[in-house]
Design a protein around this motif. Structure first.
Motif, mmCIF file in Angstrom:
data_model
loop_
_atom_site.group_PDB
_atom_site.id
_atom_site.type_symbol
_atom_site.label_atom_id
_atom_site.label_comp_id
_atom_site.label_asym_id
_atom_site.label_seq_id
_atom_site.Cartn_x
_atom_site.Cartn_y
_atom_site.Cartn_z
ATOM 1 N N GLY A 35 -37.240 -7.367 -16.333
ATOM 2 C CA GLY A 35 -37.766 -8.271 -15.241
ATOM 3 C C GLY A 35 -36.815 -8.231 -14.312
ATOM 4 O O GLY A 35 -37.576 -8.368 -13.034
ATOM 5 N N TYR A 36 -35.474 -8.177 -14.289
ATOM 6 C CA TYR A 36 -34.493 -8.333 -13.008
ATOM 7 C C TYR A 36 -34.908 -7.035 -12.195
ATOM 8 O O TYR A 36 -34.931 -6.893 -11.025
ATOM 9 C CB TYR A 36 -32.900 -7.877 -13.477
ATOM 10 N N LYS A 40 -36.449 -6.793 -8.125
ATOM 11 C CA LYS A 40 -35.682 -6.068 -7.201
ATOM 12 C C LYS A 40 -36.490 -5.147 -6.531
ATOM 13 O O LYS A 40 -36.523 -4.905 -5.108
ATOM 14 C CB LYS A 40 -34.464 -5.328 -7.484
ATOM 15 N N GLY A 51 -40.318 -15.515 -8.051
ATOM 16 C CA GLY A 51 -39.460 -16.288 -8.880
ATOM 17 C C GLY A 51 -39.506 -16.047 -10.237
ATOM 18 O O GLY A 51 -40.526 -15.522 -10.753
ATOM 19 N N PRO A 52 -38.427 -16.256 -11.069
ATOM 20 C CA PRO A 52 -38.326 -15.622 -12.424
ATOM 21 C C PRO A 52 -39.585 -16.259 -13.160
ATOM 22 O O PRO A 52 -40.157 -15.767 -14.072
ATOM 23 C CB PRO A 52 -37.017 -16.548 -12.889
ATOM 24 N N TYR A 56 -42.525 -14.288 -15.026
ATOM 25 C CA TYR A 56 -42.655 -14.201 -16.442
ATOM 26 C C TYR A 56 -43.871 -14.753 -16.946
ATOM 27 O O TYR A 56 -44.737 -14.460 -17.960
ATOM 28 C CB TYR A 56 -41.525 -14.733 -16.935
ATOM 29 N N ARG A 76 -31.008 -6.821 -24.635
ATOM 30 C CA ARG A 76 -31.573 -8.125 -24.385
ATOM 31 C C ARG A 76 -32.730 -8.149 -23.358
ATOM 32 O O ARG A 76 -33.795 -8.836 -23.192
ATOM 33 C CB ARG A 76 -30.617 -9.394 -24.349
ATOM 34 N N ARG A 77 -32.461 -7.140 -22.353
ATOM 35 C CA ARG A 77 -33.478 -7.182 -21.162
ATOM 36 C C ARG A 77 -34.533 -6.221 -21.585
ATOM 37 O O ARG A 77 -34.477 -4.780 -21.363
ATOM 38 C CB ARG A 77 -32.675 -6.514 -19.973
ATOM 39 N N PHE B 27 -35.682 -13.670 -20.564
ATOM 40 C CA PHE B 27 -36.218 -14.668 -19.494
ATOM 41 C C PHE B 27 -34.699 -15.060 -19.111
ATOM 42 O O PHE B 27 -34.314 -15.347 -18.076
ATOM 43 C CB PHE B 27 -36.971 -15.815 -19.712
ATOM 44 N N ALA B 28 -33.776 -15.701 -20.047
ATOM 45 C CA ALA B 28 -32.495 -16.272 -19.949
ATOM 46 C C ALA B 28 -31.576 -14.966 -19.456
ATOM 47 O O ALA B 28 -30.626 -15.353 -18.390
ATOM 48 C CB ALA B 28 -31.866 -16.494 -21.333
ATOM 49 N N GLU B 29 -31.627 -13.918 -19.723
ATOM 50 C CA GLU B 29 -31.046 -12.750 -19.199
ATOM 51 C C GLU B 29 -31.301 -12.404 -17.686
ATOM 52 O O GLU B 29 -30.426 -12.499 -16.787
ATOM 53 C CB GLU B 29 -31.265 -11.272 -19.734
ATOM 54 N N LEU B 30 -32.624 -12.686 -17.256
ATOM 55 C CA LEU B 30 -32.919 -12.556 -15.636
ATOM 56 C C LEU B 30 -32.606 -13.765 -15.086
ATOM 57 O O LEU B 30 -31.840 -13.546 -13.938
ATOM 58 C CB LEU B 30 -34.349 -12.535 -15.605
ATOM 59 N N ALA B 33 -28.596 -13.418 -14.248
ATOM 60 C CA ALA B 33 -28.455 -12.340 -13.362
ATOM 61 C C ALA B 33 -28.757 -12.887 -12.016
ATOM 62 O O ALA B 33 -27.939 -12.683 -10.945
ATOM 63 C CB ALA B 33 -29.375 -10.975 -13.630
ATOM 64 N N GLN B 34 -29.853 -13.443 -11.920
ATOM 65 C CA GLN B 34 -30.051 -14.415 -10.641
ATOM 66 C C GLN B 34 -29.295 -15.351 -10.252
ATOM 67 O O GLN B 34 -28.953 -15.403 -9.124
ATOM 68 C CB GLN B 34 -31.534 -14.851 -10.466
ATOM 69 N N ASP B 37 -26.184 -13.576 -8.924
ATOM 70 C CA ASP B 37 -26.544 -13.248 -7.459
ATOM 71 C C ASP B 37 -26.530 -14.172 -6.508
ATOM 72 O O ASP B 37 -25.926 -14.073 -5.214
ATOM 73 C CB ASP B 37 -27.909 -12.504 -7.230
ATOM 74 N N GLU B 38 -27.021 -15.248 -6.842
ATOM 75 C CA GLU B 38 -27.443 -16.499 -5.876
ATOM 76 C C GLU B 38 -27.027 -17.735 -6.691
ATOM 77 O O GLU B 38 -28.095 -18.329 -7.141
ATOM 78 C CB GLU B 38 -28.627 -16.501 -5.038
ATOM 79 N N ARG B 43 -35.277 -23.109 -4.567
ATOM 80 C CA ARG B 43 -36.818 -22.662 -4.985
ATOM 81 C C ARG B 43 -36.871 -21.834 -6.053
ATOM 82 O O ARG B 43 -37.791 -22.250 -6.771
ATOM 83 C CB ARG B 43 -36.950 -21.612 -3.595
ATOM 84 N N ARG B 44 -35.784 -21.246 -6.833
ATOM 85 C CA ARG B 44 -35.829 -20.834 -8.010
ATOM 86 C C ARG B 44 -36.022 -21.809 -9.021
ATOM 87 O O ARG B 44 -36.948 -21.469 -10.041
ATOM 88 C CB ARG B 44 -34.793 -19.866 -8.322
#
Lengths: 115, 334
Positions: A35-36, A40, A51-52, A56, A76-77, B27-30, B33-34, B37-38, B43-44
């Motif tokens: 996902g990350y 990017k 957006g996340p 997803y 986990r990713r 999803f929690a990992e993402l 990580a975000q 970063d911020e 918005r997120r």
């Protein structure tokens, strides 16, 4: 087992996720990504920050329709990769977009170049 | 547990359990990580909440991404149900306004017995239906919350307390409002006393927010302060607490009952809506407003007598047509 989409109509069922789906499939055409890494990469080549939730939401749809699949991972990713159906659907979608772009650019150059 | 973990956990709660079981970890990992970063990004947060609510809505409708035809059928039914919900609210409001004396009595005049009787019936029936629907959805959540919820689930006490307090405030308000008689369009308090009276008061307290004051806001100024707070705050608190409980105990209503029956049911709903509209127009045409009557139908208003009611009928027609569109879609997909 999800029904594989037929070429040219597969994006009809993606509804509000059709736009993000094109970006995700284009990114995965290069190789598996989690996902990350997807966010990017998409930000780099399309200047669009997904957006996340949107990411997803679209991944879930694409996976349910068999256009992408999760790769087994101890991390986990979890990475995702394009399936053969996904590659065909992306090719059809991009070809349709290219036709629209070509027609638009041709008409612009014919009618608006002199202004 | 770090503050980022807590933030991620809070955001994940917007998503249904089945979705979290499949995508929650990655999803929690993402998200983590975000956030690294911020740290602050409205918005997120909005994106996560918007999609989470969509996923819950999809789950409630039994959405199936592997069968888009079924998905569209349920969306069509959602259109019918939503139209019906707004229609019922507006129709009951208009009907009670028209039938309970706004055309035939003044605020300062003597109560009209027929109007008082109809007012009580309309309010009681509305309240009972609303209460049953409310309990059908919320009772399960409250019971689960009181038992401590599922393993590992915490924090039900707060919303349960808010919900109980809000319902209590509305009940007290019903009793208080009856004493001050502000809510009866015909200007009358309830006749009689006794257990039935107390029960009716409780029900009336629950539907107190359904008041003519919303279409005639100057009435709010005449309310005692406590009642005003209750009518404005308690319903919002009750709905918010109920929604929080539902989210915590992970229950979602499933209104669909199969494609074929959905189509039949949708057409029956549309027929009933159309019949109400026709009956309302005929009633309004046959009952012109009386001199000095109040609220929607008052003579001398910027809107001519009956025009406000006819405007509401116009909205009801639009809702009926919207429901009809949903019903046709459901039939096509059945």
């Amino acid at each position: 087992m999800p029904k594989p989409p037929s070429e040219g109509e597969s994006f009809d069922d993606l509804g509000r996720y059709a736009g993000p789906a094109t970006l995700i499939l284009s990114s995965l055409a290069e190789g598996p990504k989690h996902g990350y890494a997807l966010t990017k990469d998409i930000e780099a080549f399309a200047q669009v920050r997904l957006g996340p939730g949107t990411l997803y939401g679209a991944l879930g749809r694409l996976e349910a329709q068999g256009l992408i699949e999760a790769v087994k991972s101890k991390d986990r990713r979890r990475p995702y990769r394009l399936t053969a159906s996904g590659a065909a659907a992306l090719r059809a979608q991009l070809a349709a977009q290219r036709r629209v772009a070509e027609v638009g650019l041709r008409r612009l150059s014919g009618s608006w170049n002199t202004l | 547990m770090t503050s980022v973990d807590r933030r991620v956990g809070r955001l994940l709660r917007w998503y249904p359990p089945a979705w979290r079981a499949r995508y929650g970890e990655e999803f929690a990992e993402l998200l983590a990580a975000q956030i690294a970063d911020e740290p602050r990004c409205a918005r997120r947060t909005l994106d996560v909440i918007r999609v989470g609510v969509g996923q819950r809505w999809g789950e409630a409708l039994g959405e199936d991404p592997c069968d888009p035809g079924l998905d569209r059928s349920r969306s069509a039914m959602a259109l019918v149900y939503l139209s019906l919900t707004v229609f019922v609210g507006l129709a009951l409001g208009m009907w009670s306004q028209l039938r309970t004396g706004v055309q035939v009595a003044t605020v300062t005049g003597r109560p009209v017995p027929e109007a008082v009787g109809i007012s009580e019936s309309v309010l009681s029936i509305t309240a009972l239906v609303g209460l049953l629907l409310f309990l059908a959805v919320v009772a399960r959540a409250v019971v689960t919350a009181l038992r401590g919820g599922r393993a590992g689930a915490r924090g039900h006490g707060g919303p349960a307390l808010v919900l109980g307090s809000a319902l209590g405030a509305l009940s007290v308000m019903g009793w208080s409002a009856d004493r001050s008689s502000w809510y009866t369009p015909a200007g009358a308090a309830l006749p009689g006393r006794g257990p039935l009276h107390v029960g009716t008061l409780w029900i009336r307290g629950l539907v107190a927010p359904i008041t003519p004051a919303w279409v005639h806001p100057s009435l709010f100024w005449r309310m005692p302060g406590g009642e005003l707070v209750a009518v404005l705050v308690a319903p919002i608190a009750a709905v918010a607490a109920a929604a929080a409980l539902l989210r915590m105990v992970q229950r979602s209503p499933r209104p669909s009952c199969g494609r074929a029956w959905d189509a039949v049911f949708a057409h029956a709903i549309v027929t009933a809506m159309a019949a109400f509209v026709v009956a309302a127009v005929r009633w309004i045409a046959a009952h012109p407003a009386r001199e000095g009557s109040t609220f929607w139908m008052r003579r001398g208003d910027p809107l001519a007598p009956g025009h406000t009611a006819m405007a509401v009928v116009g909205v009801l027609v639009v809702l009926t047509v919207t429901a009809f569109v949903g019903a046709r879609r459901a039939l096509r997909l059945s």
